[in-house]
Design an enzyme around this catalytic site. Structure first.
Site, PDB file in Angstrom:
ATOM      1  N   SER A  35       0.816  -1.217   0.000  1.00 33.36           N
ATOM      2  CA  SER A  35       0.000   0.000   0.000  1.00 33.36           C
ATOM      3  C   SER A  35       0.849   1.265   0.000  1.00 33.36           C
ATOM      4  O   SER A  35       0.675   2.148  -0.844  1.00 33.36           O
ATOM      5  CB  SER A  35      -0.916   0.014   1.225  1.00 33.36           C
ATOM      6  OG  SER A  35      -1.657  -1.174   1.295  1.00 33.36           O
ATOM      7  N   GLY A  36       1.778   1.358   0.942  1.00 37.56           N
ATOM      8  CA  GLY A  36       2.582   2.578   1.090  1.00 37.56           C
ATOM      9  C   GLY A  36       3.512   2.782  -0.090  1.00 37.56           C
ATOM     10  O   GLY A  36       3.633   3.890  -0.618  1.00 37.56           O
ATOM     11  N   CYS A  73      -1.907  -5.919   2.628  1.00 37.48           N
ATOM     12  CA  CYS A  73      -3.317  -5.550   2.613  1.00 37.48           C
ATOM     13  C   CYS A  73      -4.093  -6.325   1.566  1.00 37.48           C
ATOM     14  O   CYS A  73      -5.130  -6.916   1.847  1.00 37.48           O
ATOM     15  CB  CYS A  73      -3.453  -4.054   2.347  1.00 37.48           C
ATOM     16  SG  CYS A  73      -5.127  -3.524   1.988  1.00 37.48           S
ATOM     17  N   CYS A  78      -6.098  -7.156   4.867  1.00 43.16           N
ATOM     18  CA  CYS A  78      -7.436  -6.563   4.820  1.00 43.16           C
ATOM     19  C   CYS A  78      -8.387  -7.241   3.849  1.00 43.16           C
ATOM     20  O   CYS A  78      -9.491  -7.622   4.204  1.00 43.16           O
ATOM     21  CB  CYS A  78      -7.342  -5.097   4.404  1.00 43.16           C
ATOM     22  SG  CYS A  78      -5.977  -4.205   5.111  1.00 43.16           S
ATOM     23  N   LYS A  81      -8.981 -11.134   4.273  1.00 42.95           N
ATOM     24  CA  LYS A  81      -9.609 -11.253   5.587  1.00 42.95           C
ATOM     25  C   LYS A  81     -11.083 -10.837   5.521  1.00 42.95           C
ATOM     26  O   LYS A  81     -11.978 -11.547   5.965  1.00 42.95           O
ATOM     27  CB  LYS A  81      -8.823 -10.387   6.582  1.00 42.95           C
ATOM     28  CG  LYS A  81      -9.375 -10.211   7.964  1.00 42.95           C
ATOM     29  CD  LYS A  81     -10.239  -8.977   8.144  1.00 42.95           C
ATOM     30  CE  LYS A  81      -9.566  -7.649   7.907  1.00 42.95           C
ATOM     31  NZ  LYS A  81      -8.786  -7.119   8.993  1.00 42.95           N
ATOM     32  N   LYS A  82     -11.318  -9.697   4.893  1.00 41.04           N
ATOM     33  CA  LYS A  82     -12.698  -9.200   4.824  1.00 41.04           C
ATOM     34  C   LYS A  82     -13.558 -10.147   3.988  1.00 41.04           C
ATOM     35  O   LYS A  82     -14.740 -10.352   4.286  1.00 41.04           O
ATOM     36  CB  LYS A  82     -12.718  -7.787   4.234  1.00 41.04           C
ATOM     37  CG  LYS A  82     -14.114  -7.162   4.168  1.00 41.04           C
ATOM     38  CD  LYS A  82     -14.342  -6.082   5.204  1.00 41.04           C
ATOM     39  CE  LYS A  82     -15.792  -5.655   5.326  1.00 41.04           C
ATOM     40  NZ  LYS A  82     -16.103  -4.336   4.759  1.00 41.04           N
ATOM     41  N   THR A 175       8.704  -2.157   2.919  1.00 42.83           N
ATOM     42  CA  THR A 175       8.677  -3.625   2.841  1.00 42.83           C
ATOM     43  C   THR A 175       7.700  -4.250   3.827  1.00 42.83           C
ATOM     44  O   THR A 175       7.598  -5.471   3.903  1.00 42.83           O
ATOM     45  CB  THR A 175      10.082  -4.195   3.100  1.00 42.83           C
ATOM     46  OG1 THR A 175      10.611  -3.565   4.270  1.00 42.83           O
ATOM     47  CG2 THR A 175      11.011  -3.924   1.929  1.00 42.83           C
ATOM     48  N   GLY A 211      -4.511 -11.917  21.443  1.00 39.63           N
ATOM     49  CA  GLY A 211      -5.668 -11.124  21.836  1.00 39.63           C
ATOM     50  C   GLY A 211      -5.833  -9.879  20.992  1.00 39.63           C
ATOM     51  O   GLY A 211      -6.660  -9.027  21.282  1.00 39.63           O
ATOM     52  N   TYR A 213      -6.223  -7.780  17.133  1.00 37.56           N
ATOM     53  CA  TYR A 213      -7.340  -7.771  16.187  1.00 37.56           C
ATOM     54  C   TYR A 213      -7.307  -8.972  15.251  1.00 37.56           C
ATOM     55  O   TYR A 213      -8.339  -9.518  14.878  1.00 37.56           O
ATOM     56  CB  TYR A 213      -7.403  -6.444  15.431  1.00 37.56           C
ATOM     57  CG  TYR A 213      -6.379  -6.250  14.347  1.00 37.56           C
ATOM     58  CD1 TYR A 213      -6.691  -6.529  13.026  1.00 37.56           C
ATOM     59  CD2 TYR A 213      -5.098  -5.790  14.638  1.00 37.56           C
ATOM     60  CE1 TYR A 213      -5.759  -6.354  12.022  1.00 37.56           C
ATOM     61  CE2 TYR A 213      -4.162  -5.614  13.649  1.00 37.56           C
ATOM     62  CZ  TYR A 213      -4.485  -5.902  12.341  1.00 37.56           C
ATOM     63  OH  TYR A 213      -3.561  -5.733  11.340  1.00 37.56           O
ATOM     64  N   ALA A 215      -6.304 -11.960  15.945  1.00 34.39           N
ATOM     65  CA  ALA A 215      -6.792 -13.126  16.686  1.00 34.39           C
ATOM     66  C   ALA A 215      -8.316 -13.147  16.744  1.00 34.39           C
ATOM     67  O   ALA A 215      -8.947 -14.161  16.434  1.00 34.39           O
ATOM     68  CB  ALA A 215      -6.202 -13.119  18.103  1.00 34.39           C
ATOM     69  N   GLU A 217     -10.409 -11.601  14.860  1.00 30.45           N
ATOM     70  CA  GLU A 217     -11.006 -11.710  13.521  1.00 30.45           C
ATOM     71  C   GLU A 217     -11.034 -13.162  13.046  1.00 30.45           C
ATOM     72  O   GLU A 217     -12.062 -13.651  12.570  1.00 30.45           O
ATOM     73  CB  GLU A 217     -10.250 -10.818  12.527  1.00 30.45           C
ATOM     74  CG  GLU A 217     -10.548  -9.328  12.742  1.00 30.45           C
ATOM     75  CD  GLU A 217      -9.739  -8.387  11.863  1.00 30.45           C
ATOM     76  OE1 GLU A 217     -10.086  -7.192  11.803  1.00 30.45           O
ATOM     77  OE2 GLU A 217      -8.753  -8.836  11.234  1.00 30.45           O
ATOM     78  N   HIS A 472     -33.685   7.666  10.553  1.00 32.37           N
ATOM     79  CA  HIS A 472     -34.512   6.688  11.246  1.00 32.37           C
ATOM     80  C   HIS A 472     -35.125   5.694  10.286  1.00 32.37           C
ATOM     81  O   HIS A 472     -35.608   6.099   9.226  1.00 32.37           O
ATOM     82  CB  HIS A 472     -35.631   7.427  12.001  1.00 32.37           C
ATOM     83  CG  HIS A 472     -36.401   6.557  12.914  1.00 32.37           C
ATOM     84  ND1 HIS A 472     -35.848   6.016  14.054  1.00 32.37           N
ATOM     85  CD2 HIS A 472     -37.670   6.090  12.855  1.00 32.37           C
ATOM     86  CE1 HIS A 472     -36.765   5.277  14.673  1.00 32.37           C
ATOM     87  NE2 HIS A 472     -37.879   5.306  13.955  1.00 32.37           N
ATOM     88  N   GLU A 477     -28.102   6.409  14.184  1.00 31.60           N
ATOM     89  CA  GLU A 477     -28.765   7.596  14.735  1.00 31.60           C
ATOM     90  C   GLU A 477     -28.550   7.725  16.241  1.00 31.60           C
ATOM     91  O   GLU A 477     -28.668   8.815  16.795  1.00 31.60           O
ATOM     92  CB  GLU A 477     -30.260   7.619  14.398  1.00 31.60           C
ATOM     93  CG  GLU A 477     -31.077   6.531  15.063  1.00 31.60           C
ATOM     94  CD  GLU A 477     -32.579   6.585  14.700  1.00 31.60           C
ATOM     95  OE1 GLU A 477     -33.144   7.684  14.648  1.00 31.60           O
ATOM     96  OE2 GLU A 477     -33.163   5.512  14.470  1.00 31.60           O
TER      97      GLU A 477
END
Lengths: 499, 559
Positions: A35-36, A73, A78, A81-82, A175, A211, A213, A215, A217, A472, A477
């Site tokens: 990404s970077g 990613c 990301c 995983k998603k 890297t 513990g 994120y 894990a 996920e 609503h 909300e």
């Protein structure tokens, strides 16, 4: 353009005037096309810089010699995983459908191999898109392993073993990082998140150590797909660093969805047995699993870059030390993303990459702004936060804090019968009325938090939240209809809370 | 900024009150004179002083003095049964009543007996939103969305041995149980706030008296919050048509339905029935659905709905409904006749419930649509009579009725003159896919500001690339080219209503495109697209050749 940026930055340094005449193969050479790196390369190229970038050959499971354009990613983080979270979410969704009048078979089959195949197809597609992005931007891509051999020289070992050297006015290290394994007996029986995203078979029994994120996920993913999951973590609650109240909510929800929680538990050894992998805990428990996942942190990928030889300083965990502009102690060498171990998130690497390009080639020295970075944990249901946790606010705020919380049964659950509350929280500085932190755990939390993040970033007050009319019926909300203070907390002292 | 800080307190120079001097002091004696704490709202007004809310009047000039409507100071001692009598216990009425009671006033509210279908004699505590609107509608949307999720899940490896079937009666029974529960909750909310609930039909008999089924109650202020009801135009056979009330509570699922209308109710029900595998035909008078919405959103949502199997009949006006011998209905339109409908639904608008309330008789002015005309503080032409919510036909949304009710309670009973603020009200359409929006449409923005930059994204979300379904997401930001302020934000696609709420805070706060850009994305989400729109899709400049928009189209920025 390029020289303008450089002048502004190294203004006053002796090398400045001499260097003008030196010819380099590239204005910028980037090592690592995640990404970077891709962002920095593209944006630099758009600023008229001549840019080269190198990346290891594509592979879903990373190592010293494989990686792939797109980086963690896209290939091992990301995105895949998603995709698995989406896949896993259907499990409980289907259960919820019954009370809405849907007649479904008792057991609905799930074909892991199909999902895995489609996931791989998708990341191969994205890998191609990233390559095209680079070539369309005029960035030259080299496949192979990059090393720094001098302040202005990079050596790329190509797939056939041949080495080529390029000189560059600036070198950017992007890297990333890789999953780490704890040193316990037979640790090689376990896998990391890389392999977990590409398992041949869906485990029926999984043990997750960690513990953080990653894990929670994966615990949610496997549980949603029907596996029995044991989650072992060292602290009392998962997700250290997040708001304590929200951590408790996540723990309760994971448990409510059938994950066996083992707080304050570590694994001491793994043993291969007939029935599966036996994982022994430090409480003497034995858990049998088809898969043991280590989600025990990630380490920066700096080992084989030859950085020590050119004198680039690393911190004690091996991350590259950089200044506010992402510059290392060697003026021509820069670093962005996870390899610098600042805030290890894709959008932050993008921000750092953008700022780098602006600073070095856009004539506009720009520091990444680390305030109010929103983030999400894609456990099921997800958690999303922006700004301070209550604990951070207590440390940092100047006055009393007003904590607003809302805990409610989402409308969908009223018919599905699912017993799971959505929790939202705003932490407000009493004196200024500024909202310092917002968090939510519940369906759609990551989508909901993005807009809230803009408001916090711009210093929105609670009154501004209140003056916004609700949509609503939505869950979101609640964020604009929190009228009564749940508790008052003294910033300096101890919170008056029921936690 | 904080409305509570920004709102001017009523001073002696407050003008509109001085206009209301002519109303006669009511002569009806109190039928419930046991209620003595009439002055509750008058005294100091400030909540911290509420212990002093006795019967004594103060002369504080900072008080909103509804008693001035009595015309003479000597009448100030008049006792009423209630400080506030509310007719209609829907969103606006309940909110105003509760808040008024919380401010220390004595409040009664009357409401018709509970029924899922509204009429002149039935209604129910909770009102349209809870019983015949937002809530049951959204529950049916949840139910109907599953069919799409089943399809999606196949792309993620889930396999169904037999195709999922839907049982309508289970859904409706569970929905009605939930409505009963909510009705009970609303009643409790009123009770806990100390509001007296009277079941029956309320009618105004004079500016300070309400008749509920023959019993008279006097009140210093009367609030009308009776909402609206679906309206079906009078065409031959219109008796065969159902409205949204009935559509939410049908005994059986339609096999093939004609939905007449292109507004949000029409597209929402089209989505509901389509998701439950009814054959759906939508008849709209215009070329597109959702008049008044952003044109690109109108195009996009129409396309997406059609892709999911809804058949649109555009530019067709309904002319007659006929019943055929096999029991099905045919709909004759300006273009032809379509046959074989099990149901014909009209979603052709709603009308305020302001008739037969005695309002005209006491001099309350009505608009030509039959709505109660009110000023910025929700006051009608009769100074002691106020109105909030759909019966005033301002912005007919539950949260707006809540805002109006809350503002009214503050104005009357908390000594805080409060106007509802109608700027940047976000809203949603729970079509499938849904829409969320806040602020101006492109068309409105051009009209108001001339020079605007439009940023759009039209993409296939991650979920759709796996599911293989043709779902897309459309997003749009409208930015004032001179000030960089975000004037409008529109989205159609999964989670749009949830996503837009947070952005509404930002738009309401007047934030700029630069503020959006400075915000880090949450990855991977759909919402992050709204903070990563780098290049305008087009820049519209009023100065360009004779008002013609100068369109400068650029490719959408990549990753």
């Amino acid at each position: 353009m390029a020289s303008l940026g450089r002048k502004m930055l190294i203004d006053g340094e002796i090398e400045n005037s001499k260097e003008e005449d030196v010819h380099y193969d590239f204005d910028l050479f980037v090592i690592g096309a995640g990404s970077g790196g891709v962002r920095a390369a593209r944006f630099s190229a758009q600023n008229e810089a001549k840019v080269g970038i190198c990346e290891l050959p594509f592979h879903p499971i990373s190592s010293e010699v494989v990686g792939g354009v797109g980086g963690t990613c896209v290939i091992r983080g990301c995105v895949p995983k998603k995709i698995l979270v989406y896949g896993a979410s259907f499990g409980p969704e289907l259960e919820d459908a019954r009370n809405y009048g849907w007649e479904l078979n008792e057991i609905i089959d799930f074909n892991w191999k199909k999902l895995l195949h489609k996931k791989t197809e998708e990341i191969v597609r994205l890998n191609g898109i990233y390559k095209r992005l680079l070539s369309n931007a005029g960035v030259k891509l080299f496949e192979g392993e990059g090393k720094v051999v001098g302040p202005n020289e990079v050596e790329v070992t190509q797939l056939d073993g041949t080495k080529i050297s390029y000189s560059a006015k600036h070198i950017l290290i992007a890297t990333g990082s890789r999953a780490q394994r704890p040193a316990i007996p037979a640790q090689e029986l376990a896998i990391t998140s890389d392999e977990a995203l590409s398992l041949e078979e869906l485990p029926k029994r999984a043990v997750v150590l960690g513990g953080g994120y990653i894990a929670v996920e994966f615990a949610s993913i496997w549980r949603g797909m029907g596996a029995s999951v044991d989650l072992c973590f060292r602290k009392e609650l998962p997700l250290r660093g997040f708001d304590n109240e929200m951590r408790a909510v996540v723990a309760r929800n994971l448990e409510g969805r059938g994950i066996h929680m083992h707080p304050q538990t570590n694994l001491t050894e793994l043993v291969k047995t007939e029935e599966g992998i036996k994982a022994r805990t430090d409480h003497g428990e034995e858990l049998i699993a088809d898969v043991v996942l280590f989600a025990t942190g990630r380490a920066p990928n700096t080992k084989r870059l030859n950085l020590e030889a050119v004198g680039v300083e690393l911190d004690k965990i091996g991350a590259i030390k950089v200044d506010e502009y992402s510059r290392t102690n060697i003026p021509s060498i820069w670093a962005v993303g996870d390899v610098t171990n600042r805030v290890n998130l894709t959008p932050v690497a993008l921000m750092e990459g953008t700022c780098f390009a602006k600073t070095v080639f856009g004539g506009q020295p720009t520091k990444p702004d680390y305030n109010h970075i929103p983030c999400a944990v894609f456990c099921i249901p997800p958690l999303s936060v922006v700004g301070f946790s209550e604990e951070q606010a207590i440390e940092q705020a100047n006055s009393e804090l007003l904590v607003f919380t809302s805990s409610f049964n989402p409308m969908k659950n009223t018919i599905s019968g699912r017993q799971e509350k959505t929790i939202m929280k705003l932490v407000v500085e009493a004196e200024t009325d500024k909202v310092l932190g917002a968090s939510m755990c519940g369906p759609d939390a990551p989508e909901i938090m993005q807009g809230i993040a803009i408001a916090l970033k711009c210093g929105a007050t609670k009154a501004q939240f209140d003056s916004t009319v609700g949509i609503h019926p939505s869950a979101a909300e609640e964020f604009v209809t929190m009228r009564s203070v749940t508790r008052l907390v003294t910033a300096s002292g101890k919170p008056r809370t029921n936690l | 900024m904080a409305t509570s800080f920004g709102t001017p307190k009523l001073g002696t120079t407050f003008t509109y009150q001085t206009l209301f001097l002519c109303k006669r002091f009511p002569i009806f004696p109190s039928s419930l004179s046991r209620t003595l704490e009439v002055g509750g709202f008058l005294s100091n007004g400030r909540r911290s002083h509420s212990f002093s809310c006795g019967r004594r009047f103060t002369t504080s000039t900072t008080t909103v003095r509804a008693e001035s409507t009595n015309g003479a100071g000597s009448n100030a001692a008049r006792h009423y049964d209630f400080d506030l009598f509310t007719i209609g216990a829907g969103s606006g009425g309940v909110r105003a009543s509760r808040f008024a009671a919380n401010f220390g006033s004595s409040v009664a509210v009357c409401e018709l007996p509970f029924s899922t279908i509204s009429s002149d004699t039935t209604g129910g505590v909770g009102g349209t939103c809870v019983l015949r609107g937002c809530v049951p509608k959204k529950l049916l949307v949840y139910a109907s969305k599953y069919s799409h999720e089943f399809e999606e899940s196949c792309g993620f490896g889930w396999l169904y041995e037999t195709e999922p079937k839907h049982d309508w009666s289970t859904l409706i029974a569970n929905k009605n149980a939930e409505l009963q529960r909510l009705n009970g909750i609303y009643k409790n909310i009123l009770k806990n706030a100390g509001v007296q609930l009277i079941e029956g039909r309320g009618k105004v008999v004079d500016p300070h008296t309400v008749d509920v089924d023959g019993k008279l109650y006097s009140a210093k202020n009367i609030l009308i919050s009776v909402g609206g009801r679906p309206f079906i135009p009078d065409i031959p056979g219109s008796d065969y048509a159902i409205d949204s009330d009935a559509a939410l509570d049908l005994p059986s699922k339609p096999k093939k339905i004609a939905i007449v209308g292109g507004g949000y109710i029409a597209v929402e029900f089209a989505g509901i029935f389509n998701g439950l595998s009814t054959e759906v035909h939508v008849f709209i008078r215009q070329k597109k659905v959702l008049r008044g919405f952003d044109e690109e959103i109108r195009d996009f949502v129409g396309e997406q709905m059609a892709l999911r199997g809804i058949e649109f009949h555009t530019e067709e006006s309904p002319q007659a409904i006929a019943k055929s011998s096999d029991g099905t209905f045919s709909l004759k339109t300006s273009k032809g006749t379509v046959e074989g409908f099990s149901h014909v639904m009209f979603a052709t608008g709603r009308k305020p419930n302001a008739r037969n309330l005695g309002l005209e008789e006491v001099g309350v002015k009505m608009t030509k649509n039959g709505a109660i005309e009110v000023d910025e503080y929700s006051r009608s032409s009769v100074p002691s009579i106020w109105a909030v919510g759909d019966v005033t036909d301002r912005v007919n949304l539950t949260p707006v009725a809540l805002m109006e009710g809350g503002a009214l309670a503050k104005t009357l009973f908390a000594n805080e003159l409060t106007k509802p603020d109608y700027r940047a009200i976000p809203s949603a359409v729970f079509s499938q896919p849904p829409i969320g929006l806040v602020g101006l449409t492109e068309e409105q923005a051009i009209k108001e500001y001339g020079d605007v930059d439009i940023f759009t994204a039209n993409f296939r979300p991650l979920k759709a690339t796996l599911s293989g379904l043709p779902d897309r997401i459309f997003m749009k930001l409208i930015v004032n080219a001179k000030t960089d302020k975000v004037l409008g934000l529109h989205m159609c696609g999964d989670d749009a209503p949830e996503i837009v709420q947070g952005f509404a805070v930002a738009v309401k706060a007047g934030l700029t495109k630069a503020d959006f850009d400075a915000t880090v994305g949450i990855h991977p989400t759909s919402a992050e697209e709204l903070v990563t729109m780098r290049t305008p899709t087009r820049k519209l400049r009023s100065s360009a050749s004779e008002g013609k928009a100068d369109s400068d189209i650029k490719a959408t920025a990549g990753v």
